[in-house]
Scaffold this motif. Structure first.
Motif, PDB file in Angstrom:
ATOM      1  N   GLN A 287       3.626  -2.101  -4.590  1.00  0.00           N
ATOM      2  CA  GLN A 287       2.267  -2.622  -4.609  1.00  0.00           C
ATOM      3  C   GLN A 287       1.974  -3.415  -3.336  1.00  0.00           C
ATOM      4  OE1 GLN A 287      -0.002  -2.126  -7.180  1.00  0.00           O
ATOM      5  NE2 GLN A 287       1.491  -0.724  -8.085  1.00  0.00           N
ATOM      6  N   TRP A 288       2.954  -4.209  -2.906  1.00  0.00           N
ATOM      7  CA  TRP A 288       2.785  -4.962  -1.664  1.00  0.00           C
ATOM      8  C   TRP A 288       2.633  -4.014  -0.464  1.00  0.00           C
ATOM      9  CZ3 TRP A 288       3.071 -10.449  -1.408  1.00  0.00           C
ATOM     10  CH2 TRP A 288       3.421 -11.070  -2.599  1.00  0.00           C
ATOM     11  N   GLU A 289       3.504  -3.011  -0.407  1.00  0.00           N
ATOM     12  CA  GLU A 289       3.461  -2.085   0.719  1.00  0.00           C
ATOM     13  C   GLU A 289       2.147  -1.312   0.763  1.00  0.00           C
ATOM     14  OE1 GLU A 289       5.694  -2.195   2.944  1.00  0.00           O
ATOM     15  OE2 GLU A 289       7.101  -3.487   1.854  1.00  0.00           O
ATOM     16  N   ALA A 290       1.673  -0.894  -0.407  1.00  0.00           N
ATOM     17  CA  ALA A 290       0.407  -0.158  -0.442  1.00  0.00           C
ATOM     18  C   ALA A 290      -0.749  -1.045  -0.004  1.00  0.00           C
ATOM     19  CB  ALA A 290       0.162   0.377  -1.859  1.00  0.00           C
ATOM     20  N   ALA A 291      -0.724  -2.323  -0.418  1.00  0.00           N
ATOM     21  CA  ALA A 291      -1.792  -3.238  -0.019  1.00  0.00           C
ATOM     22  C   ALA A 291      -1.764  -3.496   1.483  1.00  0.00           C
ATOM     23  CB  ALA A 291      -1.651  -4.554  -0.791  1.00  0.00           C
ATOM     24  N   LEU A 294      -3.306  -0.740   3.374  1.00  0.00           N
ATOM     25  CA  LEU A 294      -4.769  -0.762   3.342  1.00  0.00           C
ATOM     26  C   LEU A 294      -5.360  -1.827   4.255  1.00  0.00           C
ATOM     27  CD1 LEU A 294      -5.371  -0.312  -0.500  1.00  0.00           C
ATOM     28  CD2 LEU A 294      -5.731   1.382   1.316  1.00  0.00           C
ATOM     29  N   GLY A 295      -4.503  -2.611   4.900  1.00  0.00           N
ATOM     30  CA  GLY A 295      -4.975  -3.609   5.847  1.00  0.00           C
ATOM     31  C   GLY A 295      -5.247  -4.972   5.253  1.00  0.00           C
ATOM     32  N   LEU A 296      -4.804  -5.249   4.023  1.00  0.00           N
ATOM     33  CA  LEU A 296      -5.013  -6.556   3.407  1.00  0.00           C
ATOM     34  C   LEU A 296      -3.993  -7.555   3.930  1.00  0.00           C
ATOM     35  CD1 LEU A 296      -5.595  -5.497  -0.318  1.00  0.00           C
ATOM     36  CD2 LEU A 296      -7.307  -5.910   1.445  1.00  0.00           C
ATOM     37  N   HIS A 297      -4.433  -8.796   4.127  1.00  0.00           N
ATOM     38  CA  HIS A 297      -3.484  -9.823   4.558  1.00  0.00           C
ATOM     39  C   HIS A 297      -2.819 -10.465   3.334  1.00  0.00           C
ATOM     40  CE1 HIS A 297      -6.341 -12.963   3.392  1.00  0.00           C
ATOM     41  NE2 HIS A 297      -7.282 -12.336   4.096  1.00  0.00           N
ATOM     42  N   GLY A 298      -1.890 -11.387   3.579  1.00  0.00           N
ATOM     43  CA  GLY A 298      -1.074 -11.930   2.498  1.00  0.00           C
ATOM     44  C   GLY A 298      -1.865 -12.589   1.387  1.00  0.00           C
ATOM     45  N   ILE A 305      -4.186  -8.229  -5.750  1.00  0.00           N
ATOM     46  CA  ILE A 305      -3.261  -7.178  -6.188  1.00  0.00           C
ATOM     47  C   ILE A 305      -2.156  -7.730  -7.079  1.00  0.00           C
ATOM     48  CG2 ILE A 305      -1.735  -5.328  -5.436  1.00  0.00           C
ATOM     49  CD1 ILE A 305      -4.644  -4.906  -4.647  1.00  0.00           C
ATOM     50  N   VAL A 306      -1.468  -8.753  -6.596  1.00  0.00           N
ATOM     51  CA  VAL A 306      -0.247  -9.195  -7.259  1.00  0.00           C
ATOM     52  C   VAL A 306      -0.533 -10.065  -8.483  1.00  0.00           C
ATOM     53  CG1 VAL A 306       1.904 -10.474  -6.961  1.00  0.00           C
ATOM     54  CG2 VAL A 306       1.061  -9.009  -5.120  1.00  0.00           C
ATOM     55  N   LEU A 307      -1.314 -11.138  -8.314  1.00  0.00           N
ATOM     56  CA  LEU A 307      -1.535 -12.051  -9.426  1.00  0.00           C
ATOM     57  C   LEU A 307      -2.191 -11.391 -10.640  1.00  0.00           C
ATOM     58  CD1 LEU A 307      -2.528 -15.496  -7.837  1.00  0.00           C
ATOM     59  CD2 LEU A 307      -0.459 -14.883  -9.086  1.00  0.00           C
ATOM     60  N   PRO A 308      -3.200 -10.507 -10.468  1.00  0.00           N
ATOM     61  CA  PRO A 308      -3.749  -9.854 -11.672  1.00  0.00           C
ATOM     62  C   PRO A 308      -2.713  -9.072 -12.471  1.00  0.00           C
ATOM     63  CG  PRO A 308      -5.262  -9.584  -9.829  1.00  0.00           C
ATOM     64  CD  PRO A 308      -4.012 -10.182  -9.268  1.00  0.00           C
ATOM     65  N   GLN A 309      -1.744  -8.449 -11.784  1.00  0.00           N
ATOM     66  CA  GLN A 309      -0.689  -7.733 -12.501  1.00  0.00           C
ATOM     67  C   GLN A 309       0.371  -8.698 -13.053  1.00  0.00           C
ATOM     68  OE1 GLN A 309       0.539  -3.845 -10.619  1.00  0.00           O
ATOM     69  NE2 GLN A 309      -0.529  -4.716  -8.865  1.00  0.00           N
TER      70      GLN A 309
END
Length: 390
Positions: A287-291, A294-298, A305-309
Motif C-alpha cells: 500500500q505504501w509503495e503504490a501510494a 502515485l506521487g503522494l508524500h508521507g 491510505i494507511v490510517l483508514p485501513q
C-alpha cells in the motif's frame, strides 16, 4: 425406473429442543443453579438481619435526605443541605468530565506518539520507545501520586510566571485562557448545535442520507448563530491575570483535576500509541509503495491510505482502552478528586447504606461502559471490512 421419495429426518420435538439448548448433564446443572440461588437467599437474609439489628432500614429513601457535607469541586451548584442524590449526580458529572477529556486527549497524544514511534529518525523513535515502556510498566496509582505532588509543588500565584503570557501553573491549580459567552441564553443554542452534531453523526453511520443531513445541519447552525446574535450575546476571550494575592479570570483547573487528567492521559496515551503502531504496521507495505508510485508524500500516505485501513485494527483495542480509562478514573479517590467513587463512599459512611451505595456505584459504571461500548461498536461497524464481522 421409478424413483421413490424417502422422508427426511424428523425435526426434534419440544423436549428435544429444550435438551439441546440446556446441554449435557441437565440434573447437575440444575443442582448448581439451585445451590447458587440458595446461597444468594442466605446472603440476602443475613444482610437484612444485620441491617435490622443495627437499625438501618434497607432501601433508597436516604437519597432524598440532606447530605450535611460539602463537595470541593462541582460543575453544578451544591450545598450541604442538598440531598444525597444531587451529591451523587455531582460525582457522576465529575467522572464523566474527566473520562471524556481523558479519552479525547489520550487519543490525540497516543496517535501522535504512535506515528512518531515509526519515524525513520532513530533519536525520536528511541525516545518514544523509552516513553512507552516507562509509562506502561509503572502503576497508574504511583503516577497519580507523582502528578499530584508535582501540582502541589508549583509556586504560589504571586510567584508563578505566565507561560506564553496567559497560562499559569500554581499550587492552587492551572489557569488557562477561555472563550466565555457574555449575555444571552446559551441553552437553546447548545440544543441546536447538539441536534446538528447528531445529524452529522447519523450521516457518518450511514443511517441518514449525507446530503439531507448536511443541509439540515447547516440550517440548524445558521439558526443557532442567528439566535445567538438576536439575544445580544457576545464572545469574550477571558485571559487570567494576577490580581492581588490570586489570579483572576480564565478557567481554573484544580490541582486534583489537573493531576488526575494528566495521569490518565499520559498512562493511556502510551497504550494507544502501541495500538496505533500495531495498526499501522498491519497495513501491507505494498500500500505504501503504490501510494508513493502515485506521487503522494508521507503525510498524505498516512492520512489517506494507511490510517483508514489501520482503523480496522485500532478501533477494537482503543475501545478497550477507553473503558479502562473510565474505570481507572475511580483512582481519583486516592488524590482527593471528588469523583463518583469518592462521593458514594462518603454517602455510604454517613448513611450506613453500604449495600445500596455499592449497587448504585456498580450500576452507574456498568451503564457508562455499556454506552461507550455501544458507541464504539457502531463506529467499528463503519470502519470494518464489508462482509466481515467483528
Amino acid at each position: 425406473m421409478t424413483a421413490t421419495a424417502t422422508p427426511g429426518p424428523r425435526r426434534p420435538g419440544i423436549f428435544r429442543r429444550v435438551v439441546m439448548w440446556w446441554g449435557g448433564r441437565p440434573l447437575a446443572q440444575l443442582a448448581v443453579i439451585l445451590l447458587l440461588v440458595a446461597l444468594l437467599v442466605l446472603l440476602a437474609a443475613n444482610v437484612a438481619a444485620t441491617m435490622n439489628r443495627i437499625g438501618i432500614v434497607p432501601g433508597f429513601d436516604f437519597l432524598w435526605r440532606s447530605t450535611s457535607f460539602e463537595i470541593g469541586e462541582s460543575s453544578i451548584s451544591f450545598t450541604a443541605s442538598d440531598p444525597y442524590i444531587r451529591a451523587i449526580l455531582v460525582g457522576l458529572i465529575n467522572t464523566l468530565k474527566i473520562s471524556l477529556f481523558g479519552c479525547v486527549l489520550a487519543t490525540v497524544l497516543g496517535v501522535a506518539v504512535g506515528v512518531a514511534g515509526l519515524s525513520g529518525n532513530l533519536l525520536l523513535a528511541s525516545l518514544v520507545r523509552c516513553y512507552v515502556e516507562l509509562i506502561r510498566n509503572t502503576p497508574l496509582l504511583l503516577q497519580l501520586f507523582f502528578w499530584i505532588s508535582l501540582a502541589k509543588a508549583f509556586p504560589a500565584p504571586r510567584q508563578a510566571a505566565a507561560i506564553l503570557g496567559s497560562v499559569y501553573l500554581t499550587n492552587r491549580g492551572v489557569y488557562l485562557p477561555v472563550v466565555s459567552i457574555d449575555g444571552g441564553s446559551v441553552f437553546v443554542v447548545l440544543i441546536i448545535a447538539a441536534y446538528a452534531a447528531m445529524l452529522l453523526a447519523l450521516a457518518g453511520m450511514r443511517r441518514l442520507n449525507a446530503r439531507t443531513a448536511g443541509i439540515a445541519s447547516l440550517l440548524a447552525l445558521v439558526t443557532a448563530v442567528t439566535l445567538f446574535q438576536v439575544q445580544g450575546a457576545t464572545l469574550v476571550f477571558d485571559v487570567p491575570a494576577l490580581s492581588g494575592f490570586n489570579i483572576r479570570g480564565g478557567y481554573n483547573l484544580t490541582p486534583e483535576f489537573a493531576a488526575l487528567l494528566t495521569g490518565l492521559v499520559v498512562k493511556f496515551s502510551a497504550a494507544i500509541a502501541e495500538i496505533v503502531r500495531a495498526g499501522i504496521q498491519s497495513v501491507n507495505r505494498g500500500q505504501w509503495e503504490a501510494a508513493r508510485a502515485l506521487g503522494l508524500h508521507g503525510g498524505q500516505i498516512m492520512r489517506l491510505i494507511v490510517l483508514p485501513q489501520a482503523l480496522r485494527v485500532i478501533t477494537p483495542m482503543t475501545t478497550s482502552s477507553y473503558l479502562d480509562l473510565t474505570k481507572d478514573s475511580s483512582l481519583a479517590v486516592a488524590i482527593g478528586y471528588p469523583d463518583l467513587v469518592s462521593i458514594v463512599n462518603t454517602t455510604a459512611n454517613t448513611t450506613g447504606q453500604s449495600l445500596e451505595a455499592l449497587m448504585i456505584l456498580i450500576g452507574t459504571y456498568l451503564g457508562i461502559n455499556l454506552f461507550v461500548s455501544a458507541l464504539m461498536n457502531q463506529y467499528n461497524k463503519r470502519v470494518a471490512l464489508k462482509g466481515t464481522t467483528r
